[in-house]
Scaffold this motif. Sequence first.
Motif, PDB file in Angstrom:
ATOM      1  N   ILE A   9       0.927  -1.199  -0.091  1.00 46.88           N
ATOM      2  CA  ILE A   9       0.069  -0.033   0.022  1.00 46.88           C
ATOM      3  C   ILE A   9       0.953   1.292   0.141  1.00 46.88           C
ATOM      4  O   ILE A   9       0.530   2.093  -0.605  1.00 46.88           O
ATOM      5  CB  ILE A   9      -0.965  -0.044   1.344  1.00 46.88           C
ATOM      6  CG1 ILE A   9      -2.073  -0.930   1.030  1.00 46.88           C
ATOM      7  CG2 ILE A   9      -1.655   1.193   1.453  1.00 46.88           C
ATOM      8  CD1 ILE A   9      -2.828  -1.586   2.455  1.00 46.88           C
ATOM      9  N   ALA A  10       1.959   1.195   0.765  1.00 42.79           N
ATOM     10  CA  ALA A  10       2.790   2.391   0.948  1.00 42.79           C
ATOM     11  C   ALA A  10       3.572   2.624  -0.631  1.00 42.79           C
ATOM     12  O   ALA A  10       3.503   3.902  -1.010  1.00 42.79           O
ATOM     13  CB  ALA A  10       3.781   2.193   2.101  1.00 42.79           C
ATOM     14  N   VAL A  11       3.770   1.481  -1.244  1.00 49.98           N
ATOM     15  CA  VAL A  11       4.602   1.626  -2.497  1.00 49.98           C
ATOM     16  C   VAL A  11       3.535   2.243  -3.523  1.00 49.98           C
ATOM     17  O   VAL A  11       3.610   3.127  -4.124  1.00 49.98           O
ATOM     18  CB  VAL A  11       5.124   0.501  -2.891  1.00 49.98           C
ATOM     19  CG1 VAL A  11       5.355   0.352  -4.507  1.00 49.98           C
ATOM     20  CG2 VAL A  11       6.196  -0.098  -2.280  1.00 49.98           C
ATOM     21  N   ILE A  12       2.136   1.858  -3.646  1.00 49.53           N
ATOM     22  CA  ILE A  12       1.465   2.150  -4.495  1.00 49.53           C
ATOM     23  C   ILE A  12       1.031   3.801  -4.035  1.00 49.53           C
ATOM     24  O   ILE A  12       0.764   4.574  -5.138  1.00 49.53           O
ATOM     25  CB  ILE A  12      -0.009   1.386  -4.339  1.00 49.53           C
ATOM     26  CG1 ILE A  12       0.310   0.096  -4.792  1.00 49.53           C
ATOM     27  CG2 ILE A  12      -1.015   2.164  -5.161  1.00 49.53           C
ATOM     28  CD1 ILE A  12      -1.000  -0.820  -4.591  1.00 49.53           C
ATOM     29  N   PHE A  13       0.972   4.237  -2.837  1.00 45.20           N
ATOM     30  CA  PHE A  13       0.569   5.387  -2.540  1.00 45.20           C
ATOM     31  C   PHE A  13       1.662   6.391  -2.912  1.00 45.20           C
ATOM     32  O   PHE A  13       1.385   7.457  -3.535  1.00 45.20           O
ATOM     33  CB  PHE A  13       0.818   5.611  -0.840  1.00 45.20           C
ATOM     34  CG  PHE A  13       0.822   7.130  -0.568  1.00 45.20           C
ATOM     35  CD1 PHE A  13      -0.417   8.027  -0.589  1.00 45.20           C
ATOM     36  CD2 PHE A  13       1.908   7.683   0.250  1.00 45.20           C
ATOM     37  CE1 PHE A  13      -0.290   8.953  -0.035  1.00 45.20           C
ATOM     38  CE2 PHE A  13       1.998   8.858   0.500  1.00 45.20           C
ATOM     39  CZ  PHE A  13       0.771   9.854   0.610  1.00 45.20           C
ATOM     40  N   PHE A  14       3.184   6.248  -2.775  1.00 45.93           N
ATOM     41  CA  PHE A  14       4.145   6.900  -3.397  1.00 45.93           C
ATOM     42  C   PHE A  14       4.192   6.979  -5.042  1.00 45.93           C
ATOM     43  O   PHE A  14       4.535   8.024  -5.412  1.00 45.93           O
ATOM     44  CB  PHE A  14       5.287   6.491  -2.892  1.00 45.93           C
ATOM     45  CG  PHE A  14       5.788   6.757  -1.452  1.00 45.93           C
ATOM     46  CD1 PHE A  14       5.904   8.115  -1.217  1.00 45.93           C
ATOM     47  CD2 PHE A  14       5.694   5.903  -0.445  1.00 45.93           C
ATOM     48  CE1 PHE A  14       6.049   8.488   0.081  1.00 45.93           C
ATOM     49  CE2 PHE A  14       6.016   6.291   0.867  1.00 45.93           C
ATOM     50  CZ  PHE A  14       6.269   7.722   1.138  1.00 45.93           C
ATOM     51  N   LEU A  15       3.752   5.938  -5.628  1.00 47.13           N
ATOM     52  CA  LEU A  15       3.538   5.703  -6.982  1.00 47.13           C
ATOM     53  C   LEU A  15       2.552   6.737  -7.590  1.00 47.13           C
ATOM     54  O   LEU A  15       2.713   7.572  -8.447  1.00 47.13           O
ATOM     55  CB  LEU A  15       3.648   4.703  -7.567  1.00 47.13           C
ATOM     56  CG  LEU A  15       4.537   3.305  -7.640  1.00 47.13           C
ATOM     57  CD1 LEU A  15       4.184   2.132  -8.022  1.00 47.13           C
ATOM     58  CD2 LEU A  15       5.619   4.052  -8.082  1.00 47.13           C
ATOM     59  N   VAL A  16       1.699   6.843  -6.772  1.00 44.02           N
ATOM     60  CA  VAL A  16       0.566   7.755  -7.304  1.00 44.02           C
ATOM     61  C   VAL A  16       1.004   9.319  -6.933  1.00 44.02           C
ATOM     62  O   VAL A  16       0.750  10.050  -7.665  1.00 44.02           O
ATOM     63  CB  VAL A  16      -0.777   7.462  -6.305  1.00 44.02           C
ATOM     64  CG1 VAL A  16      -1.938   8.478  -6.649  1.00 44.02           C
ATOM     65  CG2 VAL A  16      -1.310   6.031  -6.908  1.00 44.02           C
ATOM     66  N   LEU A  17       1.428   9.519  -5.848  1.00 40.30           N
ATOM     67  CA  LEU A  17       1.771  10.500  -5.403  1.00 40.30           C
ATOM     68  C   LEU A  17       2.930  11.155  -6.353  1.00 40.30           C
ATOM     69  O   LEU A  17       3.166  12.592  -6.865  1.00 40.30           O
ATOM     70  CB  LEU A  17       2.495  10.651  -3.903  1.00 40.30           C
ATOM     71  CG  LEU A  17       2.709  11.763  -3.427  1.00 40.30           C
ATOM     72  CD1 LEU A  17       1.666  12.750  -2.929  1.00 40.30           C
ATOM     73  CD2 LEU A  17       3.706  11.639  -1.898  1.00 40.30           C
ATOM     74  N   GLY A  18       3.724  10.309  -6.882  1.00 38.20           N
ATOM     75  CA  GLY A  18       4.669  10.818  -8.144  1.00 38.20           C
ATOM     76  C   GLY A  18       4.170  11.356  -9.242  1.00 38.20           C
ATOM     77  O   GLY A  18       4.740  11.927  -9.929  1.00 38.20           O
ATOM     78  N   ARG A  19       2.776  10.940  -9.432  1.00 41.34           N
ATOM     79  CA  ARG A  19       1.945  11.668 -10.427  1.00 41.34           C
ATOM     80  C   ARG A  19       1.603  12.932 -10.287  1.00 41.34           C
ATOM     81  O   ARG A  19       1.378  13.688 -11.304  1.00 41.34           O
ATOM     82  CB  ARG A  19       0.810  11.089 -10.995  1.00 41.34           C
ATOM     83  CG  ARG A  19       1.300   9.420 -11.203  1.00 41.34           C
ATOM     84  CD  ARG A  19       0.030   8.685 -11.789  1.00 41.34           C
ATOM     85  NE  ARG A  19       0.105   7.266 -12.120  1.00 41.34           N
ATOM     86  CZ  ARG A  19      -0.811   6.408 -12.460  1.00 41.34           C
ATOM     87  NH1 ARG A  19      -2.344   6.719 -12.319  1.00 41.34           N
ATOM     88  NH2 ARG A  19      -0.629   5.177 -12.908  1.00 41.34           N
TER      89      ARG A  19
END
Length: 348
Positions: A9-19
């Motif tokens: 979940i943390a990885v997905i959060f940062f990937l989305v945040l990177g957009r």
Amino acid sequence: MGIYFILLIAVIFFLVLGRVKGFEGAYACLFSVLALFAGFRYMVGIDYPQYSNLFDYVKNGSLFVTKEFGFGFFLNLLVVIGGTAQLFFLIFAVLTQYYTYKAIQKNSVNQEMSILIYFCILSFYLFSFNGVRQSLAGAVFLYAIWFIQTSDLKRYSIYIFVAAIFAHLSIIFYYPLYWLIKKHYSTIFKILLLVLAVAFGFMIDKLIAMTPYAVYVGDDKSFDVRIDAKIYAFLLLGIFLELIRRRFDKTALSNILFNFNFLSVFVLLMLIFQNNSALILLLKRLHNYILATYIFLIPMILETLEYKSKKISSYAFYMLFILLYILTIVAIGVRIQIIPYSLNFQLF
């Protein structure tokens, strides 16, 4: 087990945040989390007790001799400054994630997908729990691909040889690729190489038996390693990518990455004919360096598709990679000793 899903979940959060505009540091934060998660783990991974015992061995004043003399020096340095085995794991984890992050920055046309592949596929991030030193060497090798692209032999040599001295000597095997991996090869030449790979597959154990290294493959019972379905899957993937290569091979980087794919097929063709577990382990370890280049190749192929096809394919791959990660944790997490997960913050 739940901690691994929180990490996902943390990885997905940062990937989305990177957009999101203004959050350019999201990926750096993501890799920092990955480094801390790996670096502070305690008794997690097959390698952990082995390196912990090795550290105690050095700490007690015993003479430790290794081919990677820089690694021996590093362990003695940690002992001198009063560090613990946990400090060793943290330093190696930080360096591994740093060079993976820099490699993706330099070589990927789609960093988001490259990060997801790296995190979700067992052979990459989770492998660093069970292959501490080779994972660092592999991360440095991925980063060094940039110096192949830019024809910077000096920096390429420095990174490869330092990694061989302080991390894992096996990286030196790929040093000549600086001169070979950028070339364009004819179809006839490639077919001849594949025939040669099959021939080597049948003869490699006999050839090694005539060298001083025969002792390393003589005891077939020492390793519980076998040819599994994953090997054949990667071989079929490599053959498929080679067959469609002409459609996607348009740049200097794509030529390098597709050549790595061909090299993967070459090594796997040798591997599938082995029944000696020591040789299987050796070839699989060598193949891991090549396998990691798919972190760049798969996103590069998807980026060349038309917008609608790229969108659909990307989301399909995202779901596939996440599913593979979940299956890895649930199905074999205990067997590869990454479950249960616990922490240790004692560095000195």
